[in-house]
Design a protein around this motif. Sequence first.
Motif, PDB file in Angstrom:
ATOM      1  N   GLN A  80      21.048 -11.216 -41.201  1.00 58.43           N
ATOM      2  CA  GLN A  80      20.522 -10.235 -40.255  1.00 58.43           C
ATOM      3  C   GLN A  80      21.614  -9.247 -39.837  1.00 58.43           C
ATOM      4  O   GLN A  80      21.387  -8.034 -39.785  1.00 58.43           O
ATOM      5  N   ASN A  81      22.813  -9.757 -39.577  1.00 58.98           N
ATOM      6  CA  ASN A  81      23.924  -8.872 -39.214  1.00 58.98           C
ATOM      7  C   ASN A  81      24.294  -7.942 -40.365  1.00 58.98           C
ATOM      8  O   ASN A  81      24.684  -6.783 -40.139  1.00 58.98           O
ATOM      9  N   THR A  82      24.183  -8.426 -41.585  1.00 61.74           N
ATOM     10  CA  THR A  82      24.455  -7.582 -42.753  1.00 61.74           C
ATOM     11  C   THR A  82      23.478  -6.419 -42.804  1.00 61.74           C
ATOM     12  O   THR A  82      23.873  -5.273 -43.058  1.00 61.74           O
ATOM     13  N   TRP A  83      22.191  -6.697 -42.576  1.00 62.86           N
ATOM     14  CA  TRP A  83      21.193  -5.619 -42.600  1.00 62.86           C
ATOM     15  C   TRP A  83      21.444  -4.612 -41.486  1.00 62.86           C
ATOM     16  O   TRP A  83      21.322  -3.401 -41.701  1.00 62.86           O
ATOM     17  N   LEU A  84      21.795  -5.104 -40.296  1.00 62.00           N
ATOM     18  CA  LEU A  84      22.108  -4.184 -39.197  1.00 62.00           C
ATOM     19  C   LEU A  84      23.306  -3.307 -39.560  1.00 62.00           C
ATOM     20  O   LEU A  84      23.315  -2.099 -39.294  1.00 62.00           O
ATOM     21  N   SER A  85      24.298  -3.925 -40.165  1.00 62.46           N
ATOM     22  CA  SER A  85      25.494  -3.187 -40.561  1.00 62.46           C
ATOM     23  C   SER A  85      25.160  -2.128 -41.613  1.00 62.46           C
ATOM     24  O   SER A  85      25.686  -1.014 -41.576  1.00 62.46           O
ATOM     25  N   LEU A  86      24.261  -2.451 -42.536  1.00 67.10           N
ATOM     26  CA  LEU A  86      23.877  -1.471 -43.562  1.00 67.10           C
ATOM     27  C   LEU A  86      23.216  -0.251 -42.916  1.00 67.10           C
ATOM     28  O   LEU A  86      23.529   0.885 -43.276  1.00 67.10           O
ATOM     29  N   VAL A  87      22.313  -0.497 -41.980  1.00 65.79           N
ATOM     30  CA  VAL A  87      21.642   0.622 -41.318  1.00 65.79           C
ATOM     31  C   VAL A  87      22.671   1.492 -40.598  1.00 65.79           C
ATOM     32  O   VAL A  87      22.606   2.725 -40.653  1.00 65.79           O
ATOM     33  N   GLN A  88      23.652   0.851 -39.955  1.00 62.45           N
ATOM     34  CA  GLN A  88      24.669   1.600 -39.218  1.00 62.45           C
ATOM     35  C   GLN A  88      25.605   2.381 -40.140  1.00 62.45           C
ATOM     36  O   GLN A  88      26.104   3.441 -39.770  1.00 62.45           O
ATOM     37  N   HIS A  89      25.865   1.850 -41.341  1.00 58.36           N
ATOM     38  CA  HIS A  89      26.849   2.459 -42.234  1.00 58.36           C
ATOM     39  C   HIS A  89      26.239   3.076 -43.494  1.00 58.36           C
ATOM     40  O   HIS A  89      26.957   3.367 -44.447  1.00 58.36           O
ATOM     41  N   ALA A  90      24.929   3.286 -43.506  1.00 59.54           N
ATOM     42  CA  ALA A  90      24.248   3.776 -44.718  1.00 59.54           C
ATOM     43  C   ALA A  90      24.841   5.085 -45.214  1.00 59.54           C
ATOM     44  O   ALA A  90      24.993   5.284 -46.426  1.00 59.54           O
ATOM     45  N   VAL A 133      25.347  -0.338 -53.582  1.00 59.83           N
ATOM     46  CA  VAL A 133      24.801  -0.956 -52.373  1.00 59.83           C
ATOM     47  C   VAL A 133      24.714  -2.475 -52.477  1.00 59.83           C
ATOM     48  O   VAL A 133      24.979  -3.187 -51.505  1.00 59.83           O
ATOM     49  N   LEU A 134      24.367  -3.012 -53.646  1.00 62.63           N
ATOM     50  CA  LEU A 134      24.265  -4.467 -53.755  1.00 62.63           C
ATOM     51  C   LEU A 134      25.636  -5.111 -53.605  1.00 62.63           C
ATOM     52  O   LEU A 134      25.790  -6.114 -52.902  1.00 62.63           O
ATOM     53  N   LYS A 135      26.651  -4.520 -54.220  1.00 65.68           N
ATOM     54  CA  LYS A 135      28.009  -5.039 -54.058  1.00 65.68           C
ATOM     55  C   LYS A 135      28.427  -4.952 -52.585  1.00 65.68           C
ATOM     56  O   LYS A 135      29.040  -5.878 -52.056  1.00 65.68           O
ATOM     57  N   TRP A 136      28.091  -3.851 -51.927  1.00 69.78           N
ATOM     58  CA  TRP A 136      28.414  -3.684 -50.506  1.00 69.78           C
ATOM     59  C   TRP A 136      27.743  -4.782 -49.679  1.00 69.78           C
ATOM     60  O   TRP A 136      28.365  -5.384 -48.803  1.00 69.78           O
ATOM     61  N   LEU A 137      26.459  -5.036 -49.961  1.00 74.04           N
ATOM     62  CA  LEU A 137      25.728  -6.081 -49.230  1.00 74.04           C
ATOM     63  C   LEU A 137      26.349  -7.458 -49.449  1.00 74.04           C
ATOM     64  O   LEU A 137      26.513  -8.234 -48.501  1.00 74.04           O
TER      65      LEU A 137
END
Length: 197
Positions: free
Chosen positions: A59-69, A78-82
């Motif tokens: 969940q924190n990873t998804w929040l971080s992705l939205v913040q840093h998209a 993106v998959l490597k970033w995730l």
Amino acid sequence: MQAEGGTRSLAELAARAFADYRDGRPEAMSQLVDSTTTLLWHTARAQGLSGPQAEDVVQNTWLSLVQHASGIADPQGVLKWLLTTTRREAWAVSRRSRREDVRDDMGDAMPDVAPTSDEPAAVVVRSQEQRLLWRHFKDLPERCQQLLRVIALADRPDYAQVAEALGMPVGSIGPTRGRCLAKLRSALIGDPGWATS
């Protein structure tokens, strides 16, 4: 871009969904989440986290992705970033809870599978098979447990991404997977309870 057999790899699907999301189609984020959450969850579990801890990390990873998209220049990454973000967050959680026993019972190492039959005898047999399977799974070397957890639910595992998640050479994923499955198969065949279940 199509992969062999006309199907896309997970990395390609993730890149397309992420590009669509950044192009103003918010519904594409659901596709990205649906296609990669299982891999991220298993990546977090492979770092020794409990099921609930892994859920929090994802969940924190998804929040971080939205913040840093906007900071991810190439959607192909993106998959490597995730995976990298999930691993780093999992390490942080593991460090914070090092004194606690973060290894819970293997019963939740994989999501529950709905029974295919309501017959009581089938439920009992399936339950016994699952207990035996997880008992022998826990006896495998840690490296085998991590690898099998990460690739268990992927229809077409992307070995480059699995290698990245586990810190293994890409060329060793297939042979290691084969050896791990052979060890598990041998243990199950040698168990009298498995033969009678």
